[in-house]
Each structure stands twice: as structure tokens, then as C-alpha cells.
Scaffold this motif. Structure first.
Motif, PDB file in Angstrom:
ATOM      1  N   UNK A 223      -5.073  60.665  -6.173  1.00 49.52           N
ATOM      2  CA  UNK A 223      -6.541  61.531  -5.767  1.00 49.52           C
ATOM      3  C   UNK A 223      -7.562  61.154  -6.766  1.00 49.52           C
ATOM      4  N   UNK A 224      -8.738  61.322  -5.958  1.00 51.76           N
ATOM      5  CA  UNK A 224      -9.992  61.167  -6.933  1.00 51.76           C
ATOM      6  C   UNK A 224     -10.080  59.776  -7.528  1.00 51.76           C
ATOM      7  N   UNK A 225      -9.741  58.852  -6.906  1.00 51.74           N
ATOM      8  CA  UNK A 225      -9.679  57.360  -7.019  1.00 51.74           C
ATOM      9  C   UNK A 225     -11.003  56.892  -7.505  1.00 51.74           C
ATOM     10  N   UNK A 226     -12.164  57.610  -6.848  1.00 48.35           N
ATOM     11  CA  UNK A 226     -13.491  57.227  -7.173  1.00 48.35           C
ATOM     12  C   UNK A 226     -13.925  57.459  -8.646  1.00 48.35           C
ATOM     13  N   UNK A 227     -13.351  58.524  -8.993  1.00 49.14           N
ATOM     14  CA  UNK A 227     -13.639  59.003 -10.376  1.00 49.14           C
ATOM     15  C   UNK A 227     -12.970  58.045 -11.339  1.00 49.14           C
ATOM     16  N   UNK A 260     -12.325  58.769   2.640  1.00 47.57           N
ATOM     17  CA  UNK A 260     -11.163  58.115   3.030  1.00 47.57           C
ATOM     18  C   UNK A 260     -10.120  59.137   2.732  1.00 47.57           C
ATOM     19  N   UNK A 261     -10.108  59.637   1.422  1.00 51.06           N
ATOM     20  CA  UNK A 261      -8.926  60.569   0.966  1.00 51.06           C
ATOM     21  C   UNK A 261      -8.774  61.845   1.964  1.00 51.06           C
ATOM     22  N   UNK A 265      -6.488  58.200   4.679  1.00 53.35           N
ATOM     23  CA  UNK A 265      -6.398  56.913   4.710  1.00 53.35           C
ATOM     24  C   UNK A 265      -5.385  56.144   3.761  1.00 53.35           C
ATOM     25  N   UNK A 266      -4.997  55.027   4.154  1.00 55.20           N
ATOM     26  CA  UNK A 266      -4.010  54.474   3.403  1.00 55.20           C
ATOM     27  C   UNK A 266      -4.653  53.572   2.076  1.00 55.20           C
ATOM     28  N   UNK A 267      -4.050  53.397   0.940  1.00 56.86           N
ATOM     29  CA  UNK A 267      -4.586  52.612  -0.185  1.00 56.86           C
ATOM     30  C   UNK A 267      -5.277  51.461   0.162  1.00 56.86           C
ATOM     31  N   UNK A 333     -10.557  48.367  10.821  1.00 54.69           N
ATOM     32  CA  UNK A 333     -11.024  49.269  11.672  1.00 54.69           C
ATOM     33  C   UNK A 333     -11.556  50.770  10.856  1.00 54.69           C
ATOM     34  N   UNK A 334     -10.212  51.021  10.089  1.00 56.75           N
ATOM     35  CA  UNK A 334     -10.275  52.494   9.409  1.00 56.75           C
ATOM     36  C   UNK A 334     -11.325  52.273   8.493  1.00 56.75           C
ATOM     37  N   UNK A 335     -11.481  51.249   7.882  1.00 53.89           N
ATOM     38  CA  UNK A 335     -12.494  51.174   6.717  1.00 53.89           C
ATOM     39  C   UNK A 335     -14.032  51.135   7.437  1.00 53.89           C
TER      40      UNK A 335
END
Length: 412
Positions: A223-227, A260-261, A265-267, A333-335
Motif C-alpha cells: 500500500x502507498x507505493x507512491x510514497x 490504481x490502488x 489494480x495488479x502490481x 488497458x488498465x494502465x
């Protein structure tokens, strides 16, 4: 510890502990389980360290309880895949049995040379003090917590501390891991640990693409991969991986990764969002550096190519949407649904993902063969024409499809 386990897990741990006592090996639960237990959070996994022959002991567990064993002899470890009924009851599919070992590094970023050792040496080889905690399972010390490095105190203070000054040089992936743990656990890097990043950063270049990709995959599974990426960028660790990645962790990416989170969405979709805006030539170099899987690399290329197409920004007939998007991986597509700024682009993509790609003609190749059409490229053309007729509302039922098929065959 027992409060963190369900009844089936407690029973299994007791059985394994008993086997350890019977086999004369020291047995410990280490690392993340103990850390998360002390933090009061959900425990993610159970790692078992064996003082002695871990592979042999795993075979003993297999002989008593069934399942399947996969040994990894280089590091003296084994994976035990639980039998199906036991896995269902426990909620665990695999347990890792790791030989207590010491490690030495011939050079920075090299894989370690390992030797069998006592539990103390095993804990002293680890990445951070908070991961050096262990719970004894042998009969005499059952439930006793080992803490040789002040891990419990660092947990209380929410500090990430390495165990020695060469830690990041020995294994530069620990710098990425330190930032990831800090974000997940709400910790800060201890000042002495923080000071070690700059002199060790150059050693990231010596890491293999596989090791780097593995660490980054774990980032995108958080979670919070952006951070995490923002922190890594602040330490210039993204640029150390590849110069093209410098400053890619910006406000735009943070917004898209949050979306995405929220969408579940998938990794892999997060990977694409991160690399999507790179020029094609640079994205290929990054993909090579990180040894990205072929499928993920192809999805990145598809996303970049589709993102450059202007016709997706127009209101298209259903058959036109399918013509453009057929064969594009769903990750791409999802991205693009998340990355696209144009509302019409998002609408076309969502129509395809949610509905249009599932529309197929009722007629099959068997029907065409029965109608006397010779096998070949014309099969695909006829089936595509029937599909488009369904998509654009030209036909509405099986009778209409067969009537259109008759007309198409008469034209040949």
C-alpha cells in the motif's frame, strides 16, 4: 504468539516444535512474524530457522505430515508445501525452513557465502534490528523471545537501524528495503543508518536486474507505493538504478498510483504507470536493466503506442474500438484507463474492457466448414465480419447472423 494464530496453525506449530525436539535441532520463528506480532498488526508469514540441517528436518516434517518439499541446497533452505487439507485449515500453503547461517560477502553487492551457524550468528547477519527478533520453539525455551540487537526498542521508537556500517555495501537492495519498511511500518531511518546511504548508493549499479526487479515488485505490492517511490527518489536511488528513472516519482505518478490502488489494480499496472511516460528508447533500456518479463515489456510498449494514437480520443463505433484494441494486454488497458487525460479515451477503453471484448459470433469454424468454406484466412475474415455486425447492432439474434453468413458466402 498463540493469539496471532488460529487453532489449526497453533496445532501445526506445536507438531513441528515436537519434531524439532525429537530431531535434536533448535527451532525458531524469526523476522517479520515476531516484528508484526510486537507491533500488534496482522502477521504476514511464518519463517522458521533451524539450528542444524534445515533440509533434512523439512524432510522429517514431510515424512510425518505429507505435502511436498523443495530444497535449495546453496543456502541450506527448503520450502514445505502443505498438503491440501492442512493448507486449507491453516491458511498457509508454504512454510520456509531456513538453516541458521552466517554470511560473508566477497565484494559489495555480491551474493553471500553462507556457512551453518548458531541462531545468534543467523540473527546478526540480517538487514535491520527490527528483523532480528526470534521466538524459541524448543521445549526448554518455548515462547522465549531472543533480542540480541535491540530490535524491540527500535520497534518502540519506530526506527530502522542496520546492524553494521557495511550493511548497505554488502547488500545494496537493503536501501530499497529500508525505505519500504519505513513506509509500511510508519518508521524513520535512524540517523546513523541514513548517513550510510550516500556512500553506498554507487553499489546499486553492481546489482543484477533480477534482484532489483524483485525489490521493486515488492514496492508495487505495498500500500502507498507512491510514497515509497517518492522516498527512493529523494535518496537518488531511482537514478542509481537507471538515470532515466530520476524524478519519475512525481505528483502525476503519485496521483495515478493512488487511483490504481483504489481500483485494486495488479502490481504490473503500477509498473506500467511508472514507466509509461518514458521515451520508448529509454523505457526499453530500463526494461533491459531490470530484466522485466517479456509479457510486461510488451504491455509497456502497447500502452505507449496506444497512448500516442489520436483516434482513441474520438467517439468510435463499437467495431472500431475492437479493431484498435483487440490483442492488447489487459495490463496495458488498465494502465491507460488510469493514465489517460481525455475522457473519451477512457470511455472507449472502458467499453472495450467491460463489454465489447466479450462479444463473439455464434458461428464457429465448424459451421463454416459445414457450409463448404475451405479452411484458411477467409475464416478469420468472415468471423470478424460477423463479430462487427453484432458489435454495431447490424444483427441481433442467431437467425440474423445466419442470414448474414449466407449473404457473405454468396459473395464469394
Amino acid at each position: 504468539m498463540h493469539a496471532a494464530l488460529n487453532a489449526a496453525q497453533r496445532t501445526l506449530v506445536r507438531e513441528i516444535a515436537t519434531l524439532g525436539t525429537e530431531s535434536g535441532v533448535g527451532l525458531y520463528i524469526v523476522g517479520g512474524f515476531v516484528r508484526d506480532l510486537l507491533l500488534g498488526g496482522a502477521v504476514r508469514e511464518v519463517d522458521l530457522v533451524v539450528e542444524g540441517d534445515a533440509i533434512g528436518f523439512t524432510q522429517t516434517v514431510f515424512s510425518r505430515l505429507g505435502g511436498r518439499v523443495t530444497p535449495h541446497r546453496r543456502f541450506g533452505t527448503a520450502k514445505w508445501r502443505l498438503p491440501r487439507e492442512l493448507a486449507t485449515a491453516c491458511g498457509w500453503t508454504v512454510l520456509d525452513f531456513v538453516m541458521a547461517r552466517s554470511e560473508s560477502y566477497a565484494r559489495p553487492a555480491a551474493l553471500p557465502v553462507v556457512k551453518r551457524a548458531a541462531i545468534r550468528d543467523d540473527l546478526l547477519r540480517r538487514d535491520f534490528t527490527i528483523n532480528t527478533l526470534a521466538i524459541c520453539l524448543d521445549a526448554e525455551r518455548a515462547g522465549v523471545t531472543l533480542d540480541f540487537c535491540g530490535g524491540a526498542a527500535d520497534l518502540q521508537q519506530r526506527l530502522i537501524n542496520v546492524l553494521h556500517p557495511r550493511s548497505f555495501e554488502d547488500d545494496p537492495t537493503r536501501m530499497l528495503r529500508a525505505v519500504r519498511f519505513a513506509e509500511r511500518l510508519g518508521c524513520e531511518l535512524a540517523p546513523a543508518t541514513l548517513q550510510l546511504i550516500e556512500p553506498a548508493r554507487a553499489h546499486v549499479a553492481a546489482l543484477s536486474g533480477d534482484r532489483l526487479r524483485h525489490e521493486l515488485q515488492l514496492v508495487f505490492e505495498e500500500k502507498h507505493s507512491a510514497n515509497v517511490l517518492t522516498r527512493l527518489n529523494g535518496f537518488s536511488l531511482l537514478a542509481a538504478i537507471h538515470p532515466a528513472l530520476a524524478n519519475t516519482a512525481d505528483a502525476w505518478l503519485a496521483d495515478k498510483l493512488i487511483a490504481a490502488e483504489a481500483a485494486g489494480a495488479a502490481a504490473e499496472v503500477c509498473w506500467l504507470l511508472w514507466l509509461y511516460r518514458l521515451p520508448a528508447a529509454e523505457s526499453r533500456l530500463v526494461a533491459q536493466r531490470l530484466r522485466l518479463p517479456v509479457r510486461l515489456t510488451a504491455a509497456l510498449q502497447q500502452a505507449q503506442q496506444l497512448g500516442a494514437q489520436r483516434n482513441l480520443g474520438r467517439k468510435l463505433a463499437s467495431s472500431e474500438i475492437v479493431s484498435v484494441l483487440a490483442g492488447v494486454q489487459d495490463w496495458a488497458l488498465a494502465a491507460l484507463v488510469i493514465a489517460a487525460q481525455d475522457e473519451q479515451v477512457r470511455t472507449n477503453l472502458q467499453r472495450y474492457r467491460n463489454d465489447l471484448r466479450y462479444i463473439k459470433p455464434l458461428v464457429t469454424g465448424h459451421v463454416l466448414r459445414a457450409r463448404g468454406l475451405a479452411a484458411g484466412p477467409q475464416y478469420a475474415k468472415v468471423l470478424a465480419r460477423l463479430r462487427d455486425a453484432w458489435l454495431d447492432g447490424e444483427i441481433h439474434d442467431a437467425a440474423g447472423e445466419l442470414a448474414l453468413l449466407d449473404r457473405l458466402l454468396l459473395q464469394r
